[in-house]
Design an enzyme around this catalytic site. Structure first.
Site, PDB file in Angstrom:
ATOM      1  N   GLN A   9       0.954  -1.075   0.024  1.00 25.76           N
ATOM      2  CA  GLN A   9      -0.033  -0.384  -0.054  1.00 25.76           C
ATOM      3  C   GLN A   9       1.246   0.993   0.021  1.00 25.76           C
ATOM      4  OE1 GLN A   9      -2.635  -0.093   3.150  1.00 25.76           O
ATOM      5  NE2 GLN A   9      -2.190   2.259   3.169  1.00 25.76           N
ATOM      6  N   GLY A  10       0.927   1.599  -0.992  1.00 29.76           N
ATOM      7  CA  GLY A  10       1.907   2.650  -1.310  1.00 29.76           C
ATOM      8  C   GLY A  10       0.640   4.320  -1.156  1.00 29.76           C
ATOM      9  N   SER A  24       1.944   6.971   2.493  1.00 31.66           N
ATOM     10  CA  SER A  24       2.354   7.532   3.698  1.00 31.66           C
ATOM     11  C   SER A  24       3.814   8.394   2.279  1.00 31.66           C
ATOM     12  CB  SER A  24       3.117   6.900   4.762  1.00 31.66           C
ATOM     13  OG  SER A  24       2.416   6.004   5.450  1.00 31.66           O
ATOM     14  N   SER A  70       4.606  -1.077   3.817  1.00 30.73           N
ATOM     15  CA  SER A  70       5.286  -2.254   4.144  1.00 30.73           C
ATOM     16  C   SER A  70       5.170  -3.579   3.569  1.00 30.73           C
ATOM     17  CB  SER A  70       3.852  -3.211   5.452  1.00 30.73           C
ATOM     18  OG  SER A  70       4.259  -1.759   5.801  1.00 30.73           O
ATOM     19  N   GLU A 129      -9.574  -1.573   7.538  1.00 28.94           N
ATOM     20  CA  GLU A 129      -8.140  -2.325   7.638  1.00 28.94           C
ATOM     21  C   GLU A 129      -9.031  -2.633   9.530  1.00 28.94           C
ATOM     22  OE1 GLU A 129      -5.072   0.711   8.031  1.00 28.94           O
ATOM     23  OE2 GLU A 129      -4.071  -0.256   6.507  1.00 28.94           O
TER      24      GLU A 129
END
Ligand SMILES: Cc1cc2nc3c(=O)[nH]c(=O)nc-3n(C[C@H](O)[C@H](O)[C@H](O)COP(=O)(O)OP(=O)(O)OC[C@H]3O[C@@H](n4cnc5c(N)ncnc54)[C@H](O)[C@@H]3O)c2cc1C
Length: 382
Positions: free
Chosen positions: A121-122, A124, A161, A244
């Site tokens: 997941q891009g 931040s 991550s 989430e």
């Protein structure tokens, strides 16, 4: 909601419990970064093959279409057995299911659910963490005869991550030149092997390589890789962050309860440090756990009808963080030097508990969400 299992739920629980007794690995999860990741992916594939992944996912999207309670039972049993967690891609899978085209759903969901294709997941960036709307990675539309055929992506993501092991990235980028805050942002499904993407691992204090910085230098993706509509990125990002949290949390409750029971047994056996303040810290962890359990059950009740998760999930995140941190701090204190001299697992759990108050939105941000969106309090200074 009545939390006793129905007959069908009980049958499922017993069946999964006996499957776990036979198939869950006896040895601890490897501590080495790459071997740990490989071990977990293999475990997730094993769960999928046995039919335990995507339990509450709709049948037409590759799931089993069962109520969320089955997902909760699955996680509850994993935690109680001390088995590794199930895959945590629900938010990405739901984003593709809810906003993807038929073609995107067909292309991505089967591999995602089967843990054969890995995603990261891009979101931040160095200047956009808590303040995600400050993101500056941009995706420039390339047109041919007035039709957008592709996008050229330039910018930097951080703390991504599992990026170094991932095949695809769900990326947030600004598509509207000059746009500000949450306007003009879009979501892309980006193959990580695209020329122009440079993924550099960040080694954490605990020695893992679970994070990376991901650099995009004119990385070109097909226009068909846009998820949803141009400019719909903020809506998609906010709805997937809600996913989430959910039935997986009940697994953490049973996992923490198991750790607490083990500590109690060690205390009775006289192997823990004996100080009255430490006794109190164990009692605090117990109280925190009970409060978490009630809250998670409450949230699960509100999700039973399949309704979309709302800002109340921030309460669960806060209580989860408090319990994780009080329990694992107590564990380190009570075990003393033994916690540092063993195979590193205690330290790993302790480090993870510290990260709880940062990932998925820091505790300060969660408190802001509870204050403004759940309690409807005015913003500070107004
Ligand atoms: C284990 C882990 C996994 C992660 N995985 C991913 C991932 O896969 N993909 C991804 O995109 N990101 C990921 N992140 C990044 C995570 O989302 C960010 O670290 C988080 O949003 C905080 O952003 P930041 O680090 O930039 O801190 P900052 O936003 O700079 O915050 C610094 C401090 O200031 C406080 N603060 C900031 N703004 C406010 C405010 N308005 N009011 C009060 N206090 C404030 C924060 O609470 C924090 O204490 C991960 C992080 C961790 C720890």
């Amino acid at each position: 909601m009545d939390f006793r299992d129905s007959q069908e739920e009980r049958d499922f629980r017993i069946q999964f419990r006996s499957w776990l007794a036979e198939h869950a690995a006896r040895e601890p999860i490897p501590v080495g970064p790459d071997s740990r990741a490989a071990f977990l992916f293999a475990w997730h594939r094993q769960l999928y093959t046995a039919g335990y992944v995507g339990l509450s996912f709709p049948v037409d999207s590759g799931g089993r279409g069962l109520p969320a309670t089955y997902e909760a039972i699955f996680n509850d049993e994993l935690g109680a057995a001390g088995a590794p967690s199930g895959p945590a891609f629900g938010h990405i899978a739901n984003a593709i299911r809810l906003y993807g085209t038929e073609e995107q759903r067909r292309q991505h969901l089967p591999g995602l659910l089967a843990s054969e294709v890995r995603w990261c997941q891009g979101f931040s960036e160095p200047g956009a963490g808590s303040d995600l709307a400050n993101l500056s990675t941009r995706a420039e539309a390339v047109e041919s005869s007035g039709v957008v055929t592709s996008y050229r992506i330039t910018g930097q993501k951080i703390w991504t991550s599992e990026a170094i092991w991932s095949d695809w990235c769900l990326l947030l980028a600004r598509t509207e030149p000059g746009s500000r805050r949450h306007h003009g942002i879009s979501v892309f499904l980006v193959p990580m092997r695209t020329p122009g993407i440079d993924c550099r691992a960040i080694v954490t204090a605990s020695g893992t390589r679970e994070f990376a910085e991901v650099f995009f230098d004119d990385a070109e993706v097909d226009a068909a890789n846009l998820l949803g509509k141009p400019g719909q990125g903020w809506v998609i990002a906010m709805s997937l962050l809600g996913y989430e949290r959910g039935p997986a949390d009940i697994g953490w409750v049973s996992r923490f309860a198991r750790t607490l029971r083990i500590l109690e047994d060690e205390g009775r056996a006289g192997t823990l440090r004996r100080e009255s303040t430490l006794r109190a810290s164990l009692a605090k962890a117990y109280v925190d756990l009970r409060a978490l359990q009630v809250q998670v059950q409450r949230t699960l009740t509100s999700r039973k009808d399949g309704s979309t998760p709302g800002p109340e999930g921030s309460i669960d995140k806060l209580l989860m963080t408090r319990t994780d941190q009080s329990l694992h701090r107590a564990m380190m204190d009570l075990r003393g030097a033994a916690a540092l001299l063993d195979d590193g697992l205690d330290l790993d759990l302790y480090f993870w508990s510290r990260a709880q108050s940062i990932f998925g939105g820091t505790s300060q941000i969660q408190r802001d969400i509870v204050a403004q969106r759940v309690l409807k309090l005015p913003r500070a200074g107004k």
